[in-house]
Design an enzyme around this catalytic site. Structure first.
Site, short mmCIF file in Angstrom:
data_model
loop_
_atom_site.label_atom_id
_atom_site.label_comp_id
_atom_site.label_asym_id
_atom_site.label_seq_id
_atom_site.Cartn_x
_atom_site.Cartn_y
_atom_site.Cartn_z
N ARG A 1 1.20 -1.10 -0.15
CA ARG A 1 0.00 -0.30 0.44
C ARG A 1 1.24 0.70 -0.23
O ARG A 1 2.16 0.60 0.78
CB ARG A 1 -0.61 0.14 0.94
CG ARG A 1 -1.68 1.15 1.15
CD ARG A 1 -2.83 0.81 2.59
NE ARG A 1 -1.87 0.38 3.48
CZ ARG A 1 -1.76 2.25 4.34
NH1 ARG A 1 -1.94 2.67 3.85
NH2 ARG A 1 -0.71 1.48 5.47
N VAL B 291 2.05 -10.32 3.63
CA VAL B 291 2.36 -10.66 1.89
C VAL B 291 3.11 -10.93 1.99
O VAL B 291 3.04 -12.27 1.07
CB VAL B 291 2.54 -8.72 1.58
CG1 VAL B 291 3.33 -9.41 0.23
CG2 VAL B 291 1.25 -7.98 1.37
N ASP C 219 0.44 -3.70 59.47
CA ASP C 219 1.28 -3.06 58.61
C ASP C 219 1.41 -1.73 58.18
O ASP C 219 -0.16 -1.02 58.32
CB ASP C 219 1.42 -4.05 57.47
CG ASP C 219 3.26 -2.76 56.70
OD1 ASP C 219 3.59 -3.30 56.78
OD2 ASP C 219 2.78 -3.21 55.24
N ASP D 98 0.79 -6.01 53.08
CA ASP D 98 1.15 -6.23 52.23
C ASP D 98 1.55 -6.84 50.88
O ASP D 98 2.36 -7.10 49.77
CB ASP D 98 0.59 -5.06 51.25
CG ASP D 98 2.44 -4.43 52.11
OD1 ASP D 98 2.99 -3.02 49.97
OD2 ASP D 98 2.60 -3.76 52.80
#
Length: 735
Positions: free
Chosen positions: A283, A387, A508, A689
């Site tokens: 193209r 292609v 924590d 965490d």
């Protein structure tokens, strides 16, 4: 799996006006082919633009199109000429397209483009929301719709969303140029699965996520507060059987049945047994490297004169965006180059370049693929390039050679092709010579392997693999969310805690009670946290303990006025309410002078990092470093530290963007259990965490209510998404 809906810029149909009616013709593109079975098999809809500006249609005609589309399981998003100009031609093709292909000089920074892009993306999202139900799956495609995933999720979080990018994703250094970079990343992160053609594009995207938004990335998973997003590479294929079968069909035709093009090509070969054809199909676009390819062919004719009058380059350029100035200039340059080379090397019976500026029907493409000895595919940058795969599929006699740009995504699958740098014209010329002189046996060996690989992973396999990964990500999310505290689970926890006569609550600090900050000293308690702790400690049944990796001076300064117990430095120091600080175990810090120089060397070599010194530990912080460099240095530091600490009683602890070296034999779990030795409690609640809190989750009794902050693997019984979720849970205990 429930319904699967497909969303793309265009519908899989070409709608054309004929007299007073409309014709609907199925598109033949790779996406339409691969997706057609997916959305129909799963009973979904295909949402996209009709291809006709809505201001060119009457209300009655719009209703006619919509009614006809219902029979095709499609739903149109009608766009007017201005929206198409600003959203599609403007932002999509004048901003994202050049940026993602590394042509930053062609970007047009226009706020009107951006506003139209947001507006149209919302139109697409709204159209999806009209047809999608809870539990459905939505697969969004390509760069025109980067914001759609998040727009859908905001209004319907109970759907599974996949997104596939059909063009490259640029490196962070290029992507950061864009003023709206964060918004685009956030839009994509609305998806549950993000697909790219190659691992390189995936890697670039993950780098941008880390650097721009700071989310944790583990392998190919992005960890957000409320879910996990999966990224993966899915190299798009073609309908291999379609190309192979058509090539076989054309090969079997008798001479009178063959097309004019086919007869002309065969006539060319009859002019000499040593005649060769090189094929180039693209193209019209500046990313395709067409001028360099033509100059490389000129270089070939100059340096290999024996091939003059024997080799012809068929140059098929498909018109595209012909009204845009850059494309006009490109077309003009190609015309001039072709004219110059044909004039210089051509003769009465020889034209070096056969140049066609038009598209060709499918049968003609197959004839070109089947009869060309070499395919020249040399884009400067290309997401995949189908292609190359179409040429491979059409070579039914297993001959032919592929000369391929290493900048095309398809190069990752085609190691048997002759690889070139598209900017190196002499190298391309030499590759053309190598291809034309390659022995037949070698051609067949290479082509056989390519055909087996490309034939195995066709467009249908590509689509099914993506759908399987969508199912996989659903399973991953369900596993991670299995421990999530929902409103009903939170009520059960609150009831259980409040029914106890004596409760031990371990909390924590960083990442649990407050969010992380680039400067650790900036993470002081806010007014809301002070009020929350005051409410908890005012209940005589609660025994609140903040158990942190922080040093004791900082924690005492921030929380010393509260009626809470403090455990600091991951269990080294304990201050019971109303008492002085005491060490939980006898430790020393004689090792620090040996370890500190190593940490200092990493600070010197890694901008944005620093050392924090505690009584019995040293901490290397890398939160402010470049994400990739920080992680790389952290891994290097851990390796060196492991060798150094073998003669000391030390431990290496990896927290959130920190590496901590501390005295061994003590951790949060041991500290929590020693603290509880002198207390009779009938309910334990522990919240933390990172992995230093995992010691606590494992050491506490099985009856303890343990809660992990973040959706990671954990020994905890439950999970919550964020600091806000922790505060909500604790607030529930005080009401």
């Amino acid at each position: 799996m429930n319904k699967i809906h497909i969303v793309s810029n265009r519908l899989p149909l070409s709608i054309n006006r004929e007299d007073d009616d409309f014709t609907f013709t199925p598109s033949v593109g790779g996406l339409a082919t691969g997706m057609r079975s997916i959305y129909k098999d799963f009973g979904g809809k295909w949402i996209g633009w009709s291809g006709i500006p809505s201001d060119d249609l009457t209300t009655s005609e719009l209703k006619t199109i919509d009614a006809r589309l219902v029979n095709e399981n499609c739903k149109a998003v009608h766009l007017d000429s201005e929206e198409i100009n600003l959203y599609y031609e403007g932002f999509s093709n004048n901003v994202i397209w050049p940026l993602f292909h590394y042509f930053a000089q062609y970007i047009e920074y226009n706020v009107d483009y951006w506003e139209a892009y947001k507006k149209v993306n919302q139109r697409f999202a709204d159209a999806v929301l009209e047809v999608a139900n809870e539990g459905d799956t939505i697969w969004v495609h390509d760069y025109q719709l980067l914001l759609v995933p998040q727009m859908i999720r905001e209004k319907n979080p109970d759907v599974t969303i996949g997104f596939f990018l059909h063009i490259p994703f640029p490196s962070f250094e290029v992507f950061r140029i864009l003023p709206w970079r964060k918004e685009l990343i956030q839009g994509l992160l609305g998806a549950d699965l993000l697909g790219f053609h190659t691992y390189d594009y995936e890697r670039h995207f993950l780098s941008s996520v880390r650097r721009l938004l700071g989310y944790e990335v583990t392998f190919n998973e992005i960890h957000m507060e409320d879910r996990i997003i999966l990224c993966d590479a899915f190299p798009m294929g073609i309908d291999y059987a379609k190309f192979k079968d058509k090539a076989n069909e054309l090969f079997r035709k008798s001479l009178p049945e063959k097309s004019e093009l086919h007869r002309e090509l065969e006539k060319y070969f009859l002019m000499g047994s040593d005649r060769k054809l090189i094929l180039s199909i693209d193209r019209l676009d500046y990313t395709k490297g067409i001028p360099s390819r033509i100059r490389a062919f000129e270089h070939f004719l100059e340096h290999y004169p024996e091939f003059r009058n024997r080799v012809t380059l068929i140059m098929l350029v498909v018109p595209s965006r012909a009204e845009v100035e850059q494309y006009k200039l490109l077309k003009s340059e190609i015309d001039e180059l072709v004219g110059r080379i044909n004039g210089r090397f051509g003769g009465v019976n020889y034209t070096p370049i056969w140049y066609f500026y038009r598209s060709l029907p499918f049968d003609s493409l197959i004839e070109l693929y089947s009869l060309s000895d070499v395919a020249l595919v040399t884009p400067v940058r290309d997401g995949m390039n189908l292609v190359a795969k179409e040429y491979i599929a059409s070579r039914i006699n297993q001959t032919g050679v592929m000369v391929l740009s290493e900048m095309a995504g398809v190069s990752k699958e085609m190691g048997e092709a002759i690889m070139i740098n598209p900017n190196n014209e002499p190298e391309i010329a030499d590759a053309i010579y190598q291809a034309l002189t390659m022995p037949l046996e070698e051609q067949k060996d290479r082509m056989t392997v390519l055909q087996q690989r490309i034939g195995r992973y066709d467009v249908f396999k590509w689509a099914s693999e993506f759908v399987k990964s969508l199912q996989k990500v659903q399973s991953i999310q369900q596993n991670f969310l299995a421990k999530k505290i929902t409103p009903s689970v939170r009520k059960d926890i609150v009831d259980r805690v409040l029914s106890a006569k004596k409760r031990a609550i371990f909390l924590d600090y960083d990442g649990t009670l407050v969010g992380f900050k680039n400067d650790p000293q900036a993470a002081s308690p806010d007014e809301e946290l002070h009020k929350l702790l005051t409410a908890l400690e005012s209940d005589p049944k609660n025994m609140v303990t903040v158990i942190s990796g922080r040093d004791r001076e900082t924690l005492e300064r921030w929380l010393g006025n509260h009626k809470v117990n403090l455990i600091t430095e991951h269990g080294v120091w304990l201050r019971r309410l109303g008492e002085d600080w005491q060490m939980i175990d006898n430790l020393n810090s004689n090792w620090k002078p040996s370890i500190r120089p190593l940490l200092e060397s990493y600070v010197d070599r890694t901008p944005g990092t620093f050392i924090e010194e505690k009584n019995y530990s040293l901490v290397w912080h890398y939160r402010k470093a470049e994400p990739e460099q920080g992680e790389q240095r952290a891994n290097e530091l851990k390796d060196e530290l492991h060798d150094m600490i073998s003669n000391y009683n030390l431990e290496i602890m990896e927290g959130n963007k920190v590496i901590e070296v501390k005295a061994g034999g003590i951790n949060k779990g041991i500290a929590a259990m020693r603290f509880l030795n002198n207390h009779q409690v009938d309910c334990i609640l522990a919240i933390g965490d990172d992995w230093t809190d995992e010691y606590m989750f494992r050491e506490l009794p099985e009856t303890a209510i343990t809660v992990k902050v973040g959706l990671k693997n954990t020994a905890a019984t439950y999970k919550v998404e964020s600091v806000n979720s922790v505060r909500l849970l604790l607030k529930s205990l005080t009401e």
